[in-house]
Scaffold this motif. Structure first.
Motif, PDB file in Angstrom:
ATOM      1  N   VAL A  64     -11.999  17.604   0.438  1.00  0.00           N
ATOM      2  CA  VAL A  64     -12.834  16.578  -0.185  1.00  0.00           C
ATOM      3  C   VAL A  64     -14.179  17.200  -0.535  1.00  0.00           C
ATOM      4  O   VAL A  64     -14.850  17.764   0.330  1.00  0.00           O
ATOM      5  CB  VAL A  64     -13.074  15.364   0.745  1.00  0.00           C
ATOM      6  N   ILE A  65     -14.564  17.098  -1.796  1.00  0.00           N
ATOM      7  CA  ILE A  65     -15.876  17.559  -2.218  1.00  0.00           C
ATOM      8  C   ILE A  65     -16.577  16.413  -2.930  1.00  0.00           C
ATOM      9  O   ILE A  65     -16.093  15.913  -3.953  1.00  0.00           O
ATOM     10  CB  ILE A  65     -15.782  18.784  -3.138  1.00  0.00           C
ATOM     11  N   CYS A  66     -17.682  15.990  -2.370  1.00  0.00           N
ATOM     12  CA  CYS A  66     -18.496  14.936  -2.965  1.00  0.00           C
ATOM     13  C   CYS A  66     -19.665  15.582  -3.710  1.00  0.00           C
ATOM     14  O   CYS A  66     -20.177  16.618  -3.296  1.00  0.00           O
ATOM     15  CB  CYS A  66     -19.021  13.995  -1.889  1.00  0.00           C
ATOM     16  N   ALA A  67     -20.053  14.959  -4.797  1.00  0.00           N
ATOM     17  CA  ALA A  67     -21.162  15.478  -5.600  1.00  0.00           C
ATOM     18  C   ALA A  67     -22.156  14.365  -5.879  1.00  0.00           C
ATOM     19  O   ALA A  67     -21.792  13.192  -5.980  1.00  0.00           O
ATOM     20  CB  ALA A  67     -20.650  16.069  -6.915  1.00  0.00           C
ATOM     21  N   GLY A  68     -23.411  14.750  -6.011  1.00  0.00           N
ATOM     22  CA  GLY A  68     -24.463  13.801  -6.323  1.00  0.00           C
ATOM     23  C   GLY A  68     -25.582  14.497  -7.075  1.00  0.00           C
ATOM     24  O   GLY A  68     -25.633  15.733  -7.151  1.00  0.00           O
ATOM     25  N   LEU A  69     -26.473  13.708  -7.627  1.00  0.00           N
ATOM     26  CA  LEU A  69     -27.568  14.220  -8.445  1.00  0.00           C
ATOM     27  C   LEU A  69     -28.795  14.545  -7.601  1.00  0.00           C
ATOM     28  O   LEU A  69     -29.252  13.713  -6.822  1.00  0.00           O
ATOM     29  CB  LEU A  69     -27.945  13.182  -9.507  1.00  0.00           C
ATOM     30  N   ALA A  70     -29.325  15.751  -7.788  1.00  0.00           N
ATOM     31  CA  ALA A  70     -30.634  16.121  -7.260  1.00  0.00           C
ATOM     32  C   ALA A  70     -31.503  16.469  -8.464  1.00  0.00           C
ATOM     33  O   ALA A  70     -31.488  17.605  -8.951  1.00  0.00           O
ATOM     34  CB  ALA A  70     -30.529  17.296  -6.300  1.00  0.00           C
ATOM     35  N   ALA A  71     -32.228  15.488  -8.966  1.00  0.00           N
ATOM     36  CA  ALA A  71     -32.889  15.615 -10.265  1.00  0.00           C
ATOM     37  C   ALA A  71     -33.935  16.717 -10.295  1.00  0.00           C
ATOM     38  O   ALA A  71     -34.216  17.290 -11.347  1.00  0.00           O
ATOM     39  CB  ALA A  71     -33.523  14.283 -10.655  1.00  0.00           C
ATOM     40  N   LEU A 149     -18.565  11.230   5.384  1.00  0.00           N
ATOM     41  CA  LEU A 149     -17.367  12.030   5.146  1.00  0.00           C
ATOM     42  C   LEU A 149     -17.099  12.969   6.312  1.00  0.00           C
ATOM     43  O   LEU A 149     -15.977  13.024   6.846  1.00  0.00           O
ATOM     44  CB  LEU A 149     -17.529  12.844   3.858  1.00  0.00           C
ATOM     45  N   MET A 150     -18.114  13.728   6.716  1.00  0.00           N
ATOM     46  CA  MET A 150     -17.895  14.713   7.766  1.00  0.00           C
ATOM     47  C   MET A 150     -17.544  14.052   9.093  1.00  0.00           C
ATOM     48  O   MET A 150     -16.734  14.588   9.867  1.00  0.00           O
ATOM     49  CB  MET A 150     -19.123  15.611   7.910  1.00  0.00           C
ATOM     50  N   HIS A 151     -18.121  12.891   9.370  1.00  0.00           N
ATOM     51  CA  HIS A 151     -17.769  12.159  10.590  1.00  0.00           C
ATOM     52  C   HIS A 151     -16.307  11.703  10.530  1.00  0.00           C
ATOM     53  O   HIS A 151     -15.574  11.847  11.523  1.00  0.00           O
ATOM     54  CB  HIS A 151     -18.701  10.960  10.769  1.00  0.00           C
ATOM     55  N   GLN A 152     -15.895  11.188   9.386  1.00  0.00           N
ATOM     56  CA  GLN A 152     -14.510  10.744   9.263  1.00  0.00           C
ATOM     57  C   GLN A 152     -13.540  11.910   9.416  1.00  0.00           C
ATOM     58  O   GLN A 152     -12.525  11.800  10.119  1.00  0.00           O
ATOM     59  CB  GLN A 152     -14.293  10.057   7.911  1.00  0.00           C
ATOM     60  N   LEU A 153     -13.830  13.024   8.761  1.00  0.00           N
ATOM     61  CA  LEU A 153     -12.919  14.161   8.873  1.00  0.00           C
ATOM     62  C   LEU A 153     -12.878  14.685  10.309  1.00  0.00           C
ATOM     63  O   LEU A 153     -11.806  15.049  10.809  1.00  0.00           O
ATOM     64  CB  LEU A 153     -13.356  15.273   7.919  1.00  0.00           C
ATOM     65  N   ALA A 154     -14.019  14.721  10.970  1.00  0.00           N
ATOM     66  CA  ALA A 154     -14.066  15.241  12.336  1.00  0.00           C
ATOM     67  C   ALA A 154     -13.317  14.355  13.319  1.00  0.00           C
ATOM     68  O   ALA A 154     -12.692  14.847  14.270  1.00  0.00           O
ATOM     69  CB  ALA A 154     -15.519  15.399  12.788  1.00  0.00           C
ATOM     70  N   SER A 160      -8.475  18.457   7.708  1.00  0.00           N
ATOM     71  CA  SER A 160      -9.021  18.446   6.354  1.00  0.00           C
ATOM     72  C   SER A 160     -10.425  19.036   6.348  1.00  0.00           C
ATOM     73  O   SER A 160     -11.122  19.013   7.355  1.00  0.00           O
ATOM     74  CB  SER A 160      -9.066  17.016   5.798  1.00  0.00           C
ATOM     75  N   ARG A 161     -10.824  19.567   5.189  1.00  0.00           N
ATOM     76  CA  ARG A 161     -12.158  20.138   5.052  1.00  0.00           C
ATOM     77  C   ARG A 161     -12.938  19.380   3.987  1.00  0.00           C
ATOM     78  O   ARG A 161     -12.360  18.781   3.078  1.00  0.00           O
ATOM     79  CB  ARG A 161     -12.071  21.617   4.679  1.00  0.00           C
ATOM     80  N   GLY A 162     -14.240  19.428   4.099  1.00  0.00           N
ATOM     81  CA  GLY A 162     -15.040  18.704   3.117  1.00  0.00           C
ATOM     82  C   GLY A 162     -16.475  19.170   3.094  1.00  0.00           C
ATOM     83  O   GLY A 162     -16.934  19.919   3.962  1.00  0.00           O
ATOM     84  N   GLY A 163     -17.198  18.713   2.070  1.00  0.00           N
ATOM     85  CA  GLY A 163     -18.599  19.047   1.941  1.00  0.00           C
ATOM     86  C   GLY A 163     -19.211  18.364   0.743  1.00  0.00           C
ATOM     87  O   GLY A 163     -18.580  17.507   0.098  1.00  0.00           O
ATOM     88  N   PHE A 164     -20.423  18.762   0.426  1.00  0.00           N
ATOM     89  CA  PHE A 164     -21.200  18.077  -0.606  1.00  0.00           C
ATOM     90  C   PHE A 164     -21.900  19.100  -1.486  1.00  0.00           C
ATOM     91  O   PHE A 164     -22.403  20.120  -1.014  1.00  0.00           O
ATOM     92  CB  PHE A 164     -22.242  17.153   0.045  1.00  0.00           C
ATOM     93  N   ILE A 165     -21.938  18.792  -2.786  1.00  0.00           N
ATOM     94  CA  ILE A 165     -22.635  19.612  -3.770  1.00  0.00           C
ATOM     95  C   ILE A 165     -23.614  18.736  -4.533  1.00  0.00           C
ATOM     96  O   ILE A 165     -23.231  17.690  -5.071  1.00  0.00           O
ATOM     97  CB  ILE A 165     -21.658  20.258  -4.772  1.00  0.00           C
ATOM     98  N   HIS A 166     -24.867  19.143  -4.577  1.00  0.00           N
ATOM     99  CA  HIS A 166     -25.824  18.480  -5.460  1.00  0.00           C
ATOM    100  C   HIS A 166     -25.827  19.187  -6.810  1.00  0.00           C
ATOM    101  O   HIS A 166     -25.801  20.420  -6.872  1.00  0.00           O
ATOM    102  CB  HIS A 166     -27.240  18.523  -4.868  1.00  0.00           C
ATOM    103  N   VAL A 167     -25.866  18.403  -7.871  1.00  0.00           N
ATOM    104  CA  VAL A 167     -25.937  18.950  -9.225  1.00  0.00           C
ATOM    105  C   VAL A 167     -27.298  18.594  -9.826  1.00  0.00           C
ATOM    106  O   VAL A 167     -27.900  17.582  -9.466  1.00  0.00           O
ATOM    107  CB  VAL A 167     -24.802  18.427 -10.129  1.00  0.00           C
TER     108      VAL A 167
END
Length: 214
Positions: A64-71, A149-154, A160-167
């Motif tokens: 799982v990879i979540c993405a969000g805006l870092a303006a 997300l990380m709490h749910q996966l843990a 499962s693996r997961g993390g977050f990317i700011h764009v």
């Protein structure tokens, strides 16, 4: 199964490049034969985590990879750590503005990403896509989702693996102001695809300097 998420627009914006980027990344990866789903999350404390949790339960993704805006940033930020703190400088899309509240009551103070962030950084550098390892995902809805997300996966899906990317923002169009040093959505999408490929091919991580002095 791979799950990608982006956010709806917030703070008066007409669009959110994180959602456009994950849709494009989904299409790139599907063309390579991978099973990928993309969902748009509401920019709302609580509701965003609930929607994500439902999709993780439904799809049982291995990644799982979540993405969000870092303006204010000018590159992809591979987030290293999610903290158990909501502290909103501005209201979310439902008018909520939690201050110094836990994302998950009684849960650990923080979780590290389980993505190979250093290996992904190196792969992005090789691909010519601006990127960094970030030590903070903030305390707004992006961090809220990352922590949830990380709490749910843990606790529910340790395999499962997961993390977050700011764009960053997209570059300003002709006659528009703002977004100096932005990034085209197509580059964001390819960057997310690079991170997915790296995660699928890497069980450990590289050891290379990508920290911050302050």
């Amino acid at each position: 199964m791979i799950l990608l998420t982006g956010f709806e627009p917030f703070d008066g914006d007409a669009a959110n490049p994180s959602w456009a980027a994950v849709q494009a990344a989904r299409d790139i990866l599907r063309a390579e034969g991978l099973a990928v789903e993309a969902i748009e999350l509401p920019c709302v404390f609580g509701e965003s985590a609930r929607v994500l949790r439902q999709e993780v339960v439904r799809l049982e993704p291995s990644l799982v990879i979540c993405a969000g805006l870092a303006a204010g940033r000018d590159r992809l930020s591979l987030e290293r750590v999610a903290i158990n703190c909501d502290d909103a400088r501005i209201p979310d899309n439902a008018g909520n503005r939690p201050v110094d509240e836990e994302v998950v009551a009684g849960a650990p103070a923080a979780y590290f990403s389980t993505l190979p962030v250093k290996a992904a950084l190196r792969a992005l550098q090789i691909a010519g896509i601006r990127a960094e390892v970030s030590q903070t995902a903030g305390t707004y809805v992006c961090n809220h989702v990352f922590y949830a997300l990380m709490h749910q996966l843990a606790t529910e899906a340790p395999g499962s693996r997961g993390g977050f990317i700011h764009v960053p923002r997209e570059p300003a169009g002709e006659g528009q102001s703002g977004a100096p040093g932005g990034m085209p959505v197509r580059d964001m999408a390819e960057g997310i695809a690079v991170v997915v490929r790296t995660a699928l091919a890497t069980t450990g991580d590289l050891k290379l300097a990508a920290g911050a002095v302050y």
